[in-house]
Design a protein around this motif. Structure first.
Motif, PDB file in Angstrom:
ATOM      1  N   GLY A 131      25.703  30.409  38.676  1.00 23.55           N
ATOM      2  CA  GLY A 131      26.089  30.844  40.030  1.00 23.55           C
ATOM      3  C   GLY A 131      27.529  30.554  40.400  1.00 23.55           C
ATOM      4  O   GLY A 131      28.427  30.652  39.570  1.00 23.55           O
ATOM      5  N   GLY A 168      36.314  39.118  37.291  1.00 29.15           N
ATOM      6  CA  GLY A 168      37.211  40.214  36.928  1.00 29.15           C
ATOM      7  C   GLY A 168      36.757  40.991  35.699  1.00 29.15           C
ATOM      8  O   GLY A 168      36.890  42.225  35.669  1.00 29.15           O
ATOM      9  N   THR A 205      39.700  35.216  46.299  1.00 26.65           N
ATOM     10  CA  THR A 205      39.512  34.579  47.605  1.00 26.65           C
ATOM     11  C   THR A 205      40.659  33.605  47.810  1.00 26.65           C
ATOM     12  O   THR A 205      40.728  32.568  47.146  1.00 26.65           O
ATOM     13  CB  THR A 205      38.174  33.812  47.662  1.00 26.65           C
ATOM     14  N   GLY A 261      42.582  33.055  40.967  1.00 24.14           N
ATOM     15  CA  GLY A 261      41.969  31.836  41.475  1.00 24.14           C
ATOM     16  C   GLY A 261      42.366  31.522  42.895  1.00 24.14           C
ATOM     17  O   GLY A 261      41.813  32.059  43.857  1.00 24.14           O
ATOM     18  N   TRP A 278      34.852  25.950  43.462  1.00 20.40           N
ATOM     19  CA  TRP A 278      35.425  27.162  44.090  1.00 20.40           C
ATOM     20  C   TRP A 278      35.153  27.124  45.591  1.00 20.40           C
ATOM     21  O   TRP A 278      35.971  27.502  46.410  1.00 20.40           O
ATOM     22  CB  TRP A 278      34.835  28.431  43.495  1.00 20.40           C
ATOM     23  N   GLN A 294      51.615  33.956  41.649  1.00 21.70           N
ATOM     24  CA  GLN A 294      52.219  34.029  40.315  1.00 21.70           C
ATOM     25  C   GLN A 294      52.023  35.403  39.670  1.00 21.70           C
ATOM     26  O   GLN A 294      52.978  36.000  39.177  1.00 21.70           O
ATOM     27  CB  GLN A 294      51.623  32.938  39.427  1.00 21.70           C
ATOM     28  N   LYS A 354      40.668  36.964  25.797  1.00 25.29           N
ATOM     29  CA  LYS A 354      39.692  37.612  26.688  1.00 25.29           C
ATOM     30  C   LYS A 354      40.049  39.082  26.908  1.00 25.29           C
ATOM     31  O   LYS A 354      39.168  39.939  27.007  1.00 25.29           O
ATOM     32  CB  LYS A 354      39.667  36.900  28.048  1.00 25.29           C
ATOM     33  N   ASP A 399      48.005  31.054  42.173  1.00 27.84           N
ATOM     34  CA  ASP A 399      47.698  31.951  41.047  1.00 27.84           C
ATOM     35  C   ASP A 399      47.973  33.409  41.429  1.00 27.84           C
ATOM     36  O   ASP A 399      48.558  34.168  40.651  1.00 27.84           O
ATOM     37  CB  ASP A 399      46.231  31.769  40.621  1.00 27.84           C
ATOM     38  N   ASP A 414      37.521  27.390  48.885  1.00 25.48           N
ATOM     39  CA  ASP A 414      37.306  28.378  49.958  1.00 25.48           C
ATOM     40  C   ASP A 414      37.235  27.691  51.328  1.00 25.48           C
ATOM     41  O   ASP A 414      37.776  28.201  52.321  1.00 25.48           O
ATOM     42  CB  ASP A 414      36.015  29.160  49.716  1.00 25.48           C
ATOM     43  N   GLY A 431      43.338  39.455  35.407  1.00 23.59           N
ATOM     44  CA  GLY A 431      42.414  38.326  35.569  1.00 23.59           C
ATOM     45  C   GLY A 431      40.999  38.703  35.183  1.00 23.59           C
ATOM     46  O   GLY A 431      40.275  39.309  35.970  1.00 23.59           O
ATOM     47  N   LEU A 432      40.621  38.338  33.965  1.00 29.17           N
ATOM     48  CA  LEU A 432      39.306  38.739  33.439  1.00 29.17           C
ATOM     49  C   LEU A 432      38.386  37.523  33.365  1.00 29.17           C
ATOM     50  O   LEU A 432      37.886  37.159  32.298  1.00 29.17           O
ATOM     51  CB  LEU A 432      39.467  39.381  32.060  1.00 29.17           C
ATOM     52  N   TYR A 455      45.236  42.668  31.910  1.00 28.78           N
ATOM     53  CA  TYR A 455      46.044  41.493  31.549  1.00 28.78           C
ATOM     54  C   TYR A 455      45.188  40.264  31.799  1.00 28.78           C
ATOM     55  O   TYR A 455      44.527  40.170  32.835  1.00 28.78           O
ATOM     56  CB  TYR A 455      47.315  41.405  32.409  1.00 28.78           C
ATOM     57  N   ASN A 456      45.176  39.343  30.856  1.00 32.77           N
ATOM     58  CA  ASN A 456      44.579  38.034  31.093  1.00 32.77           C
ATOM     59  C   ASN A 456      45.486  36.971  30.501  1.00 32.77           C
ATOM     60  O   ASN A 456      46.019  37.147  29.404  1.00 32.77           O
ATOM     61  CB  ASN A 456      43.173  37.954  30.478  1.00 32.77           C
ATOM     62  N   ARG A 457      45.641  35.864  31.249  1.00 30.70           N
ATOM     63  CA  ARG A 457      46.528  34.772  30.795  1.00 30.70           C
ATOM     64  C   ARG A 457      46.143  34.323  29.384  1.00 30.70           C
ATOM     65  O   ARG A 457      46.988  34.160  28.525  1.00 30.70           O
ATOM     66  CB  ARG A 457      46.439  33.624  31.801  1.00 30.70           C
ATOM     67  N   THR A 458      44.847  34.144  29.163  1.00 26.71           N
ATOM     68  CA  THR A 458      44.352  33.828  27.822  1.00 26.71           C
ATOM     69  C   THR A 458      44.068  35.164  27.135  1.00 26.71           C
ATOM     70  O   THR A 458      43.081  35.840  27.461  1.00 26.71           O
ATOM     71  CB  THR A 458      43.061  32.975  27.916  1.00 26.71           C
ATOM     72  N   VAL A 475      35.688  39.393  47.514  1.00 27.98           N
ATOM     73  CA  VAL A 475      34.340  39.900  47.246  1.00 27.98           C
ATOM     74  C   VAL A 475      33.298  38.807  47.465  1.00 27.98           C
ATOM     75  O   VAL A 475      33.602  37.627  47.414  1.00 27.98           O
ATOM     76  CB  VAL A 475      34.226  40.437  45.794  1.00 27.98           C
TER      77      VAL A 475
HETATM   78  P1  NAP Z   1      37.264  32.260  36.656  1.00 27.33           P
HETATM   79  O1  NAP Z   1      36.067  32.667  35.867  1.00 27.33           O
HETATM   80  O2  NAP Z   1      37.689  30.829  36.635  1.00 27.33           O
HETATM   81  O3  NAP Z   1      38.482  33.195  36.189  1.00 27.33           O
HETATM   82  C1  NAP Z   1      39.759  33.086  36.748  1.00 27.33           C
HETATM   83  C2  NAP Z   1      40.639  34.130  36.119  1.00 27.33           C
HETATM   84  O4  NAP Z   1      41.941  34.059  36.695  1.00 27.33           O
HETATM   85  C3  NAP Z   1      40.833  33.945  34.609  1.00 27.33           C
HETATM   86  O5  NAP Z   1      40.974  35.229  34.037  1.00 27.33           O
HETATM   87  C4  NAP Z   1      42.131  33.147  34.538  1.00 27.33           C
HETATM   88  O6  NAP Z   1      42.802  33.300  33.306  1.00 27.33           O
HETATM   89  C5  NAP Z   1      42.907  33.806  35.664  1.00 27.33           C
HETATM   90  N1  NAP Z   1      43.943  32.940  36.232  1.00 27.33           N
HETATM   91  C6  NAP Z   1      43.778  31.835  37.009  1.00 27.33           C
HETATM   92  N2  NAP Z   1      44.972  31.319  37.355  1.00 27.33           N
HETATM   93  C7  NAP Z   1      45.912  32.117  36.809  1.00 27.33           C
HETATM   94  C8  NAP Z   1      47.331  32.116  36.818  1.00 27.33           C
HETATM   95  N3  NAP Z   1      48.027  31.169  37.489  1.00 27.33           N
HETATM   96  N4  NAP Z   1      47.984  33.091  36.138  1.00 27.33           N
HETATM   97  C9  NAP Z   1      47.287  34.039  35.467  1.00 27.33           C
HETATM   98  N5  NAP Z   1      45.942  34.103  35.410  1.00 27.33           N
HETATM   99  C10 NAP Z   1      45.266  33.142  36.081  1.00 27.33           C
HETATM  100  O7  NAP Z   1      37.098  32.650  38.206  1.00 27.33           O
HETATM  101  P2  NAP Z   1      36.133  33.720  38.876  1.00 27.33           P
HETATM  102  O8  NAP Z   1      34.799  33.090  39.106  1.00 27.33           O
HETATM  103  O9  NAP Z   1      36.237  35.029  38.162  1.00 27.33           O
HETATM  104  O10 NAP Z   1      36.823  33.828  40.329  1.00 27.33           O
HETATM  105  C11 NAP Z   1      37.996  34.599  40.553  1.00 27.33           C
HETATM  106  C12 NAP Z   1      38.228  34.720  42.059  1.00 27.33           C
HETATM  107  O11 NAP Z   1      37.078  35.327  42.668  1.00 27.33           O
HETATM  108  C13 NAP Z   1      38.422  33.370  42.775  1.00 27.33           C
HETATM  109  O12 NAP Z   1      39.352  33.519  43.812  1.00 27.33           O
HETATM  110  C14 NAP Z   1      37.029  33.063  43.310  1.00 27.33           C
HETATM  111  O13 NAP Z   1      37.048  32.217  44.457  1.00 27.33           O
HETATM  112  C15 NAP Z   1      36.544  34.465  43.668  1.00 27.33           C
HETATM  113  N6  NAP Z   1      35.072  34.617  43.692  1.00 27.33           N
HETATM  114  C16 NAP Z   1      34.284  34.093  42.701  1.00 27.33           C
HETATM  115  C17 NAP Z   1      32.910  34.268  42.764  1.00 27.33           C
HETATM  116  C18 NAP Z   1      31.987  33.704  41.694  1.00 27.33           C
HETATM  117  O14 NAP Z   1      30.752  33.713  41.891  1.00 27.33           O
HETATM  118  N7  NAP Z   1      32.485  33.235  40.550  1.00 27.33           N
HETATM  119  C19 NAP Z   1      32.335  34.956  43.834  1.00 27.33           C
HETATM  120  C20 NAP Z   1      33.160  35.495  44.798  1.00 27.33           C
HETATM  121  C21 NAP Z   1      34.532  35.319  44.730  1.00 27.33           C
HETATM  122  P3  NAP Z   1      42.360  32.436  32.018  1.00 27.33           P
HETATM  123  O15 NAP Z   1      41.249  33.211  31.360  1.00 27.33           O
HETATM  124  O16 NAP Z   1      43.578  32.350  31.178  1.00 27.33           O
HETATM  125  O17 NAP Z   1      41.917  31.080  32.517  1.00 27.33           O
END
Ligand code: NAP
Length: 289
Positions: free
Chosen positions: A232, A13, A97, A67, A237, A74, A36, A71, A241, A8-9, A30-33, A122
């Motif tokens: 931000g 990530g 989360t 996510g 999200w 999976q 990346k 996710d 949460d 998950g990038l 590994y990333n689904r897409t 995190v």
């Molecule tokens: P994001 O930018 O939307 O990225 C999500 C990643 O997960 C992408 O690499 C996506 O792949 C992959 N993914 C999602 N569903 C999937 C599935 N069913 N199978 C395989 N890969 C899957 O999200 P993010 O902001 O990095 O957040 C990730 C996690 O950290 C979440 O749980 C979020 O609540 C938590 N978090 C986020 C933040 C923040 O500020 N963003 C802060 C703290 C915690 P694709 O590239 O193919 O879409």
């Protein structure tokens, strides 16, 4: 140095895996897409794999940051999921989360196969991930925590062991409950200041050193006044949460009256098309912006 797989990038990530590689570990991503993952390897070296299972094969530690509950299930346990491909004695760390239930489910599935699990959500947002200065709240066995600490410290400035499986996710829920209330208070205060015609720069200089000070005030106060939310932590999200918090509160019996009100405000903002705005966009409702 360990053999690491990172699944998950996304916003979080991608830089987290980068910090692990920069520390000298052998990282397969590994990333689904897939594009990346290719871009990541171009930037950081290491290698990429077409499935979570292929990435996890032979790894000492597998991390995921995806996510929501389905996710994580999976990538960890689904078809081509990482856990069945992992070697006995390896460690799985989920940095997403998600619900405490998923954390406990992973722990149970891991123990059947001799794999140790940590739920390690995190806090610190995109900036914290990019700077390698996240806070990491960890649930799972103490010896597993000790074995994985150095890897988590690659992206975490504060890595705290909370207790048994699920307690990392529960700690993150407390974090989100506190943020929801603080942001609504800050929104009301700043909107009050604007309506009163106060100089908001002077105001923030005055009160951000006193008892009302918060991370949100210091880092988001100016941008809230300027109506800037295109950065931000996306409020969609946050809605996920808070849903997880309500499910857990249902189980424990803890009332969350104010958090429920704020969650309703986030639903309104999302319905109005602001779901990708930062969580500080709560002030938009008061300013009709
Ligand atoms: P994001 O930018 O939307 O990225 C999500 C990643 O997960 C992408 O690499 C996506 O792949 C992959 N993914 C999602 N569903 C999937 C599935 N069913 N199978 C395989 N890969 C899957 O999200 P993010 O902001 O990095 O957040 C990730 C996690 O950290 C979440 O749980 C979020 O609540 C938590 N978090 C986020 C933040 C923040 O500020 N963003 C802060 C703290 C915690 P694709 O590239 O193919 O879409």
């Amino acid at each position: 140095m360990s053999k690491i797989a990172f699944l998950g990038l996304g916003v979080m990530g991608y830089p987290m895996a980068g910090h692990i590689a920069a520390a000298g570990h052998d990282v397969t991503v590994y990333n689904r897409t897939a594009a990346k993952a290719e871009a990541w390897v171009e930037e950081h070296g290491g290698s990429h794999a077409p499935t979570p299972a292929a990435a996890a094969e032979g790894a000492d530690i597998v991390l995921s940051c995806v996510g929501d509950d389905p996710d994580v299930l999976q990538v960890a346990l689904g078809p081509d999921g990482a856990v069945p491909a992992m070697r006995e004695g390896a460690i799985y760390i989920d940095n997403s989360t998600v619900s405490a239930d998923v954390a406990r489910k992973l722990a149970a599935a891991g123990s059947e196969r001799g794999i140790s699990m940590l739920d390690a959500p995190v806090s610190g947002g995109q900036a914290g991930a990019e700077n390698g200065k996240l806070t990491v709240m960890v649930g799972g066995a103490q010896d597993t925590f000790n074995a994985a600490l150095a890897v988590m410290q690659c992206y975490g400035a504060r890595v705290v062991h909370m207790g048994k499986a699920g307690t990392g996710q529960q700690a993150k829920m407390v974090n989100q409950i506190c943020i929801a209330g603080v942001l609504q208070g800050l929104s009301e205060g700043l909107n009050f200041a604007i309506e009163a015609g106060l100089d908001t720069d002077a105001l923030l200089e005055a009160i951000s050193g006193g008892a009302a000070q918060s991370w949100q005030m210091v880092n988001r106060g100016q941008t809230m006044v300027k109506n800037e939310f295109d950065f931000g932590f996306a409020l969609d999200w946050m809605r996920k949460d808070l849903r997880i918090c309500f499910e857990e509160a249902e189980r424990t019996g803890a009332p969350l009256p104010m958090t429920k009100i704020v969650a309703g405000y986030y639903d309104e903002l999302s319905a109005a098309g602001h779901g990708r705005n930062d969580t500080s966009a709560l002030i938009r409702r008061l300013r009709n912006s």
